[in-house]
Design an enzyme around this catalytic site. Sequence first.
Site: not given
Lengths: 439, 439
Positions: A15, A45, A130, A206
Amino acid sequence: MTQTLRLGIAGLGTVGAAVVGMVARRAEALAASGRKVTVTAVSARDKSRDRGLDLSGFTWFDDPVALARSGDIDVFVELVGGADGPAKAAVEAAIASGKHVVTANKALLARHGAALAKAAEEKGVALAYEASVAGGIPVIKAIREGLAGNAVARVYGILNGTCNYILSRMEAEGLTFEACLKDAQALGYAEADPTFDVEGFDTAHKLAILTSLAFGVEIDADGVSVEGISAIQPLDLTMADELGYRIKLLGVAQATEAGIEQRVHPTMVAKASAIAQVMGVTNAVTVDADAVGELTLIGPGAGGKATASAVVADIADVAAGVLRPTFGRPVAALSAPRRVEMQRHEGGYYIRLTVHDRTGVAAGVATRMAEAGISIESIVQRRSAKAASSDPQGLSGQPVPLVLITYAATEGTVRKALSAIDGDGLLAEAPQLIRIERE
Amino acid sequence: MTQTLRLGIAGLGTVGAAVVGMVARRAEALAASGRKVTVTAVSARDKSRDRGLDLSGFTWFDDPVALARSGDIDVFVELVGGADGPAKAAVEAAIASGKHVVTANKALLARHGAALAKAAEEKGVALAYEASVAGGIPVIKAIREGLAGNAVARVYGILNGTCNYILSRMEAEGLTFEACLKDAQALGYAEADPTFDVEGFDTAHKLAILTSLAFGVEIDADGVSVEGISAIQPLDLTMADELGYRIKLLGVAQATEAGIEQRVHPTMVAKASAIAQVMGVTNAVTVDADAVGELTLIGPGAGGKATASAVVADIADVAAGVLRPTFGRPVAALSAPRRVEMQRHEGGYYIRLTVHDRTGVAAGVATRMAEAGISIESIVQRRSAKAASSDPQGLSGQPVPLVLITYAATEGTVRKALSAIDGDGLLAEAPQLIRIERE
C-alpha cells in the site's frame, strides 16, 4: 499560492509503495483540484529492502514516531497496521504535534477511534480513514457526506475479501471450507493464521467504524456479535442455492428500538440482490436510509493499488482544505452506544438439522417450532440417493438433513425451539443456523 | 460560532418540497457536521398551490432571479429545470451576486456547464450538482473526490430509470416497447412526451457531465452519440437472454487513443455483471480506473426524496466550507474535448438479421462478415415452430431471424459488412445492431 502539502509515509509495504507512486503520477490532477502534494519523508522497518522505489528524495526515519513528529511533514500517513504498538504511538504523536493523519488501520480505529478523534478535534487536524473499510470503495465519504441528508436505518456489507473468496469457491466448485482456505492461502488472499479473517474479526472492526459513522454513535467494537464462516458446509451452499439464496459473510448494523444491532455472521441473501452478485475478493456495502432508500457500492476491498486509492482520496481532501469531524459529528455529539443482544435479533432463519431418519421426525420438529410461535416458510427433507436405495422405507434411523426456512422470529425463540428439539432426541448433530438478511 | 447558512430554494415540486422537509428534519446532524442550515426564502410558479408545506416562515419570491439576487440567502438552490429560461437566468444571477449554487439541473449543466463553472470560479462560489446525475447516488462525489488518485479509463451507467423500467418489464414479461411505455406513463415513470427519456437524450446530458468530471475535459454534450430504446423488440431480449446477456440503455464514456468516446445506446451486458442486476427505475454507474479497478454504485435515479438527498449532500458540503472546482479542476485546466466518431468505436456486436429462409443464407452472411475481417463468436438461426411445421424443408424463403455475436470489430467495418449483405438481397428487414459492453 498555497504551499505544497508534505506527506510523511510510515509503512512501505504494497500500500505504502502504491501511495508513493500514485502521489507522483497524479501530481498534476492533485494540484489542479486543490494544492500541490509531495512525499517528503518515509519510515519502514528495513531501509535496505528493495521495494522497486527510489527513496533517495525522501528523508528516512527508522522510527515512525520520530517521522510523525517531524517538522518537515504536514500529513502523517499511517500504513504500519496494528491496534496498538508503533501505529498508535505514531498517530498520537502526529496529532499531538498538529499533523493531519491519514490511516488505513481499521484495528486502530475500532479500538481507539473515539480517543483519537477527540485528540484530532482538539488539535484541529484531520483524522481520515477511508482506506480502513472496504479498500478502494469510497464508502466513508459516501455515508458521511453523500448521505448527509439521510437518517440511516441499516448498513451492511461484504467487508472481507478472504471470506467472500472462500464462500464463492465453495459455492462454485462444491468444495469444503478447508480446501478453499488452503487455496486462498496459496494465492495470498489469506494469512498463515487465518483466524482474524475467517472468524469474522476483521469484518467486525470495519463494521464498528461504519456503525459509528452511519448512526452517529461512539465506536463500540466490543459490542459486535461475531461469527465466522468456518462451520459452513458445502451442503449449506447447495441448500441455499435451491432455496433462492447465496451465503455471504456480512457485517450488519441496524437501528432497532432497543439500540443498534452490530453483528457479523454468515448470512443468506436473496440470489437476485445486488450484494449476492459480489463474488471473489470483491467487497460491497449497502446502506438503507430514509431518503435515498437503498444505495449499494461494489468494488475492490483490498490490494495495494485499491487501498492506496482510498489513502490518496483522503490526502486530496486534506489538500483541498477539507476538515470534517472524524465520525461525521464532533465527538461530544456522538451518542453512547446501546448494545442489543443477539438473542433479541429478529429475522428469518435457515436451520439445517441433522435428524435421525425415522417416521415422525419432521412432524416432531414442526410441532416444536409451532409451539415456539415460529412460522415456517419452507421445509426441505432430502435423503441421499444411496440412503434411499439401501433403505427404501426409511427404517434405519440414519442421519439425514432437514432444512427449515423460518419467517421472522427472534433468535432467542429459535434457539429455545432448537433446544427443545434436541431434548426430544431428534438430532444426530448440532444444528446449523444461518441468519437471513432481507433487502 | 459561524453564522447560519441561509438557503433560497427556487422550485417547489416534489424535490423542492422534499429538500425543505429534509433540511428541517436533519437540522441537528447538519449543524453537527459543519454549520447550521436553514431555508429563508423560496420561489415557485404558484404561491397558492397546496404542497403540504408551511411556507409562512419563508420570504416568497415570484421571480427566481429576484430570489437569486436576494441579500437574505447564501446558497441558491435551483430546482426549476430546463437548459435555458429562468433556471439559467437565476443561476447566473446567483453566481454574479456571490451566492453558492446547488442545482439538480442536468440540462443546464450539459449545455452551459463550462461557462457557469468559469463564472462560479471567478466569484469564488460553489456550483454543486450531485443531484443532476443518477439521483440519490453520490456519484459526482465518488468520482471527483473518492477516486482522486485514479486515472479513469471508462465510466458507464444506467442513468435513466424510465428506460430501465421499460427494458426490465419487456424482458420479464415478453411485452413490446409500446406496451411497457404506456404502463410507465400510467405509473408516472414516463412523461406524456417520452422522447427525451426513451430516445436517450436525458442519458446523454448526464453522461456529458460524468465525462467532464471523470476525464477532466470541457463538457461536450453535442459530442455524445445517441440512440434510444424504441427499436428494441421482445425478440432481442429473448435472444440476449439465450446468449447470456441483458439489454440496458447505457451511457458510456471511454478513453481511447483517438479521444474520448461518448455514446448512449442499448447495450448487451453480461448477465452475471453487477450492472445487469439493476432492474426497474434503479440507476447504476460503473467506473473503471487504474488504481481502483472497477467500482459500481447502485441506487435510486429519481424521485423527490432521493434527489433531495443529493441536493442536501451538496448543501452540507457548502455548510462544511468545502469549495471545489466544479469539474474537479479549474476550468482553465480542463482539456478541450476530442470527439471520436461512432464509426471508429471498437467492440463486440449483437446483430439480428431478418433473412429470407433459403438454403445458403447463413453461409452468405458469414462470408460477407469474413471478407470484412469480422470474427463471429456465436451464430443462432431459429425458425418459429409454426414455420417449421408448415414448411419443413425451408423452401418458402419466409423471413426468419439470424443472430450473430461478433468479436471486437469497428463499427465502420460492421456497417460496411451489413451493407454488403443487404446488397446481396439477403435481408427481408433492416438489421438490428446492439453494441456489447464488456466488464
